[in-house]
Scaffold this active site. Structure first.
Site, mmCIF file in Angstrom:
data_model
loop_
_atom_site.group_PDB
_atom_site.id
_atom_site.type_symbol
_atom_site.label_atom_id
_atom_site.label_comp_id
_atom_site.label_asym_id
_atom_site.label_seq_id
_atom_site.Cartn_x
_atom_site.Cartn_y
_atom_site.Cartn_z
ATOM 1 C CB SER A 1 12.723 -1.443 3.851
ATOM 2 O OG SER A 1 12.295 -0.219 3.333
ATOM 3 N N GLY A 2 14.359 0.844 5.932
ATOM 4 C CA GLY A 2 14.283 1.727 7.098
ATOM 5 C C GLY A 2 12.899 2.224 7.466
ATOM 6 C CB THR B 1 13.156 -2.199 -3.833
ATOM 7 O OG1 THR B 1 11.805 -2.198 -3.373
ATOM 8 C CG2 THR B 1 13.198 -2.603 -5.288
ATOM 9 C CB CYS C 1 -6.091 -2.158 -8.026
ATOM 10 S SG CYS C 1 -7.506 -1.466 -8.847
ATOM 11 C CG ASN D 1 4.448 -7.974 1.447
ATOM 12 O OD1 ASN D 1 4.897 -9.045 1.068
ATOM 13 N ND2 ASN D 1 3.830 -7.144 0.634
HETATM 14 N N1 PLP Z 1 9.786 -6.764 0.928
HETATM 15 C C1 PLP Z 1 8.685 -6.674 1.686
HETATM 16 C C2 PLP Z 1 8.225 -7.886 2.433
HETATM 17 C C3 PLP Z 1 7.984 -5.476 1.766
HETATM 18 O O1 PLP Z 1 6.878 -5.393 2.519
HETATM 19 C C4 PLP Z 1 8.456 -4.353 1.040
HETATM 20 C C5 PLP Z 1 7.700 -3.080 1.051
HETATM 21 O O2 PLP Z 1 6.502 -3.063 1.140
HETATM 22 C C6 PLP Z 1 9.624 -4.483 0.286
HETATM 23 C C7 PLP Z 1 10.247 -5.706 0.253
HETATM 24 C C8 PLP Z 1 10.197 -3.341 -0.496
HETATM 25 O O3 PLP Z 1 10.641 -2.329 0.368
HETATM 26 P P1 PLP Z 1 10.824 -0.806 -0.161
HETATM 27 O O4 PLP Z 1 9.546 -0.440 -0.837
HETATM 28 O O5 PLP Z 1 11.102 -0.037 1.060
HETATM 29 O O6 PLP Z 1 11.951 -0.812 -1.110
#
Ligand code: PLP
Length: 407
Positions: free
Chosen positions: A221-222, A86, A347, A167
Site C-alpha cells: 500500500s503506497g 486492501t 471501537c 500492523n
Molecule cells: N494490511 C495491513 C497489514 C495494514 O496495516 C493495512 C492498513 O492499515 C492494510 C492491509 C490495508 O491497507 P489500505 O488501508 O491502504 O488499503
C-alpha cells in the site's frame, strides 16, 4: 474529539504535532510529490490513448513499472497496480481462490488468526462460497512457526496467506522459512501451493526481494512508505492461477481493468525505490528512538506490558497495554497534548471490540482494552520522544479514573 489542552502539563510539544502513527499512514515525501506533479497537471492524458500525450503517460506508467520490478526483483508482467493494500489483498486472495476452485484444485485456504481485516474479511467472504478457511493460532508474541503452517497444507489447499509483519503489535514472521516449509510440504504432496503475503507494514525496514522470500503474491500500500493514498501494488508470480476481480477495458494485462492512476503509480514507485534504498538508515534511526521511548515508558510505568516479539519486530513499532484504562481514552488524552497515536483496536460508540490480534496472542481482556500503539518515523527528534515520555505517565494516571467501557 477532545479540545486541544491550552497548556500541556509539562510544556508544549516541541516542533508542533508529534505524529506517532506512521503505521496508519505516512506523509507524502517531497521527492514523490515532485515526481507526481507533472501527471496531475500538464500530463493528464489517458495512458491507453493513441496520441503523443497518451504515449507520454504510458511511458511514465511503464517507467514506474520498471522501477518497481527492479526493486522487487520481479518481471514487469508480474506487477498489478491497484488502489491500495486492501484492493491488492482482496485481488490476491479472491483471485487465486476462485481460479483454484474453477480448476478443481480445492477450496481449502490457510491463514492466521492475526491477519489484517482485509485478509480476514476476504476469507469470510470466501466462506460464503464454500471455501474452508483454516485460521492458525499464534504464540504469545504473535508468531507462527514454519512447521505449523506447513502441517496445515493438504492436497486440496488452494492458497496460503501469512502477513510479513503484524500492523498492531509489529511482530515480524520468519517469512522465507515459512514459505520454504510450505513449498516442501506441497512438493511432498505433488503440489505447488500459491503463497501470498500481506507486506503492507514492511517496505521501510525489510527487503521485498520476492525470490529471496519465495512468495508467489505480495501486497503493498503506497501511503505506508511515503507514497500517495489510493495506490497499491500486487505482485503476482508468473504462472500462478488467477481470475481478475475488476473486468473492463483490459488494463494491467487483463488483470485489473480501469484507467490507471498515472500520478499515483509514478509517486508510489518513487516512494518504494526511496524506502527500499534507505532501509538501513530507517532501521537504525527508528529503533534508537523506539528504544529511548520504551526505556522511558518502562521507567515511568513499570506495569506496562510490551506486546509483540521482543526482537523479531518492526523497528518503528511500539505497542503497550496498560491496566485499568481504555486505550481510546488514552489516545484522546494524548491527542489533547499534541501527540497523535493509535489504540490499535476497533471501537464503536457503545461497546468495545477488543483487538483480535491481542486476544489471539492470549492477552487478557482487561489488558487488551488498554492498548496503545506508537509508530515512529526517522524525522522525529529525540526532544519530541522525550516530550512523549514526560507526558505519558501523567496521561495514563488521568485516564485511569475514567469509566471503563462495557465489553
Ligand atoms: N494490511 C495491513 C497489514 C495494514 O496495516 C493495512 C492498513 O492499515 C492494510 C492491509 C490495508 O491497507 P489500505 O488501508 O491502504 O488499503
Amino acid at each position: 474529539m477532545n479540545e486541544r489542552a491550552p497548556h500541556a502539563p509539562l510544556g508544549d510539544p516541541p516542533g508542533g504535532l508529534i505524529y506517532l502513527d506512521s503505521a496508519a499512514s505516512t506523509a507524502l515525501r517531497p521527492e514523490v510529490l515532485e515526481a507526481m506533479l507533472p501527471f496531475m497537471t500538464a500530463e493528464y492524458a489517458n495512458p491507453s490513448a493513441h496520441h503523443e500525450h497518451g504515449r507520454r503517460a504510458h511511458d511514465a506508467l511503464e517507467g514506474a513499472r520498471d522501477t518497481v520490478a527492479e526493486v522487487l526483483g520481479a518481471l514487469v508482467e508480474e506487477l498489478i497496480f491497484t488502489s491500495g493494500g486492501t484492493e491488492s489483498i482482496n485481488t490476491a486472495i479472491k483471485g487465486v481462490a476462485f481460479a483454484q476452485a474453477e480448476a478443481g484444485v480445492g477450496r481449502h485456504i490457510v491463514t492466521t488468526e492475526i491477519e489484517h481485516h482485509a485478509v480476514l474479511h476476504s476469507m469470510q467472504f470466501l466462506e460464503r462460497f464454500d471455501f474452508e478457511v483454516e485460521l492458525l493460532p499464534v504464540d504469545e508474541y504473535g508468531r507462527v512457526t514454519p512447521e505449523q503452517v506447513a502441517a496445515a497444507v493438504r492436497p486440496d489447499t488452494a492458497l496460503v496467506s501469512v502477513a510479513y509483519a503484524n500492523n498492531e503489535v509489529g511482530t515480524v514472521q520468519p517469512l522465507a522459512e515459512i514459505v520454504r516449509a510450505v513449498r516442501e510440504r506441497a512438493q511432498a504432496l505433488g503440489r505447488r501451493v500459491p503463497f501470498h503475503t500481506d507486506a503492507v507494514q514492511v517496505p521501510n525496514s525489510h527487503s521485498l526481494d520476492v525470490d529471496a522470500l519465495g512468495v508467489d503474491l505480495l501486497s503493498l500500500s503506497g501511503h505506508k512508505f511515503g507514497g500517495p493514498k489510493g495506490t497499491g501494488l500486487l505482485y503476482l508470480r508468473r504462472g500462478v492461477p488467477f481470475l481478475e476481480l475488476l473486468s473492463g477495458g483490459g488494463q494491467e494485462r487483463q488483470r485489473r481493468s480501469g484507467t490507471e492512476n498515472v500520478p499515483g503509480v509514478v509517486g508510489m514507485a518513487t516512494a518504494l525505490r526511496l524506502a527500499q534504498s534507505e532501509r538501513a538508515a530507517f532501521v537504525e534511526r527508528t529503533s534508537m528512538l523506539r528504544d529511548r521511548l520504551l526505556a522511558a515508558v518502562r521507567a515511568a510505568c513499570p506495569e506496562a506490558r510490551l506486546n509483540g516479539h521482543p526482537t523479531e519486530r518492526l523497528p518503528h513499532h511500539l505497542h503497550v497495554c496498560f491496566s485499568d484504562l481504555e486505550g481510546e481514552t488514552l489516545v484522546n488524552e494524548l491527542d489533547a497534548l499534541g501527540i497523535a497515536c493509535s489504540a490499535g483496536a476497533a471501537c464503536t460508540s457503545a461497546t468495545w471490540e477488543p483487538s483480535h490480534v491481542l486476544l489471539a496472542m492470549g492477552v487478557p481482556l482487561d489488558l487488551a482494552i488498554g492498548s496503545l500503539r506508537m509508530s515512529l518515523w526517522p524525522s522525529l527528534t529525540e526532544e519530541q520522544i522525550d516530550y512523549v515520555a514526560r507526558q505519558l505517565p501523567g496521561a495514563v494516571q488521568r485516564v485511569r479514573g475514567a469509566a471503563l467501557p462495557a465489553i
